[in-house]
Design an enzyme around this catalytic site. Structure first.
Site, PDB file in Angstrom:
ATOM      1  N   GLY A  14      43.370  35.573  45.700  1.00  0.00           N
ATOM      2  CA  GLY A  14      43.659  35.134  44.343  1.00  0.00           C
ATOM      3  C   GLY A  14      44.768  35.927  43.690  1.00  0.00           C
ATOM      4  N   CYS A  15      44.671  36.066  42.368  1.00  0.00           N
ATOM      5  CA  CYS A  15      45.794  36.550  41.576  1.00  0.00           C
ATOM      6  C   CYS A  15      46.190  37.992  41.853  1.00  0.00           C
ATOM      7  CB  CYS A  15      45.478  36.364  40.097  1.00  0.00           C
ATOM      8  SG  CYS A  15      45.288  34.621  39.617  1.00  0.00           S
ATOM      9  N   TYR A  16      45.304  38.800  42.430  1.00  0.00           N
ATOM     10  CA  TYR A  16      45.691  40.186  42.699  1.00  0.00           C
ATOM     11  C   TYR A  16      46.179  40.391  44.136  1.00  0.00           C
ATOM     12  CZ  TYR A  16      40.727  40.534  44.192  1.00  0.00           C
ATOM     13  OH  TYR A  16      39.502  40.344  44.777  1.00  0.00           O
ATOM     14  N   HIS A  52      49.410  40.968  35.392  1.00  0.00           N
ATOM     15  CA  HIS A  52      49.353  39.585  35.837  1.00  0.00           C
ATOM     16  C   HIS A  52      49.151  38.658  34.643  1.00  0.00           C
ATOM     17  CE1 HIS A  52      48.274  35.953  37.945  1.00  0.00           C
ATOM     18  NE2 HIS A  52      47.136  35.918  37.271  1.00  0.00           N
TER      19      HIS A  52
END
Length: 349
Positions: A141-143, A273
């Protein structure tokens, strides 16, 4: 010490944000939810989002385009990913001032699966030798960009002459879902496509990659989830996430872990983010940052929306130009988990 010496980014040609807003409002009709969606979309901080689909396929009207009629299968979406993800990644790589001869390739991509992996496809298309070591980071995911850059750091610290090419590429628009309710429509209004490429070495000037930061919030397993369904990847993002982030970051012990003991206001640069305006507001509130501290991240959100793992790289690109003495990169993803690292400018080693 490993440092990011260059970052280049790329987005597709089609801005589908206006079409999505029209489509979402048409789904909600004349309801109170429609007015709420419009108000929240206008306050989202997002003006543009990009898709690798062409204008016809990206249309969301019933019976028209890739999403018209029946929802496309996961297989159909992955077929597009297999072709489009390497292409967009290569566009980002082409923007690097000098590729040189990478010894390692680290790719993060969470919006598709294909084998041979896109790391192999990219290596082959670049003409890299078959002895180039590859790492593929997926479905974090986003990380995921944090994991990719920390992996590059570990490589350079163990092999000082290594030249690591780090790539992130995400095609979030492939996972559009036919929804009628306000909450999933608002979540769908966040995501877009984008790619980034970075060079990490031990002997060039750039953003030195410092210690990593990891933390998982207790009892948060259901706040952000991502599951593979018959019609693409289905994400759930709880409305509790911003509040939980703000509360966690207000803890002095967490702040010390993030900054290494420095007061947050003394950190020169923050690459956060851009998961949404509420996420950035939560970080600003929790850490008591100045209103301008997250300007780079807010600009990425405005111009591109949330591009999953690529988003953080876009913010780091802007920060790299300023040569900050100190900085912190943070991203949030499934769990709810926080991943990051400290950084600061370093002249040639």
């Amino acid at each position: 010490m490993a440092a990011i010496s260059a970052i280049a980014t790329a987005v597709p040609d089609l801005d589908f944000e206006p079409d999505y807003r029209r489509w979402a409002l048409s789904r909600l009709g004349e309801s109170r939810e429609a007015k709420l969606f419009e108000r929240m979309a206008n306050r989202s901080g997002i003006e543009h989002r990009w898709s690798i689909l062409d204008a016809e396929d990206a249309r969301l009207d019933e019976g028209v385009g890739f999403y018209g009629g029946e929802a496309p299968s996961t297989a159909a979406r992955m077929a597009i990913y297999a072709e489009a993800a390497p292409e967009l990644a290569l566009r980002a790589i082409a923007g690097l001032p000098e590729l040189g001869k990478p010894t390692h390739l680290v790719v993060a991509s969470c919006t598709g699966f294909v084998a041979p992996g896109i790391d192999q496809v990219i290596a082959r298309r670049l003409g890299l030798g078959d002895d180039v070591e590859r790492v593929l980071v997926g479905f974090m995911g986003c990380y995921a960009a944090v994991t990719a850059l920390r992996t590059a750091r570990h490589i350079v610290r163990s092999e000082p002459d290594a030249r690591v090419l780090v790539v992130t590429v995400e095609l979030s628009s492939l996972h559009h879902q036919e929804e009628m309710d306000l909450e999933p429509l608002l979540m769908g209004a966040q995501f877009g496509d984008g790619a980034a490429a970075a060079i990490v070495t031990g002997n060039e000037p750039g953003l030195a990659l410092g210690e990593g930061i990891s933390a998982a919030l207790p009892d948060s397993e259901d706040l952000i989830t991502w599951r593979i369904g018959d019609t693409g990847f289905h994400m759930r993002l709880s409305g509790e996430v911003p509040g939980r982030i703000a509360a966690a970051l207000a803890d002095p012990a967490v702040q010390r872990r993030i900054t290494g003991g420095w007061p947050p206001e003394d950190i020169a640069a923050w690459a956060v983010h851009a998961g949404g305006r509420s996420i950035l507001d939560a970080v600003e509130k929790g850490l008591r940052l100045a209103p301008t501290a997250l300007d780079e991240s807010r600009e990425v959100l405005r111009m591109c929306g949330n591009m999953s793992s690529s988003t953080l790289m876009f913010a780091l690109k802007a920060i790299l130009r300023g040569r900050p003495e100190s900085g912190v990169a943070l991203a949030f993803g499934p769990g709810l988990a926080m991943e990051g690292f400290r950084f600061g400018w370093r002249d040639a080693g």
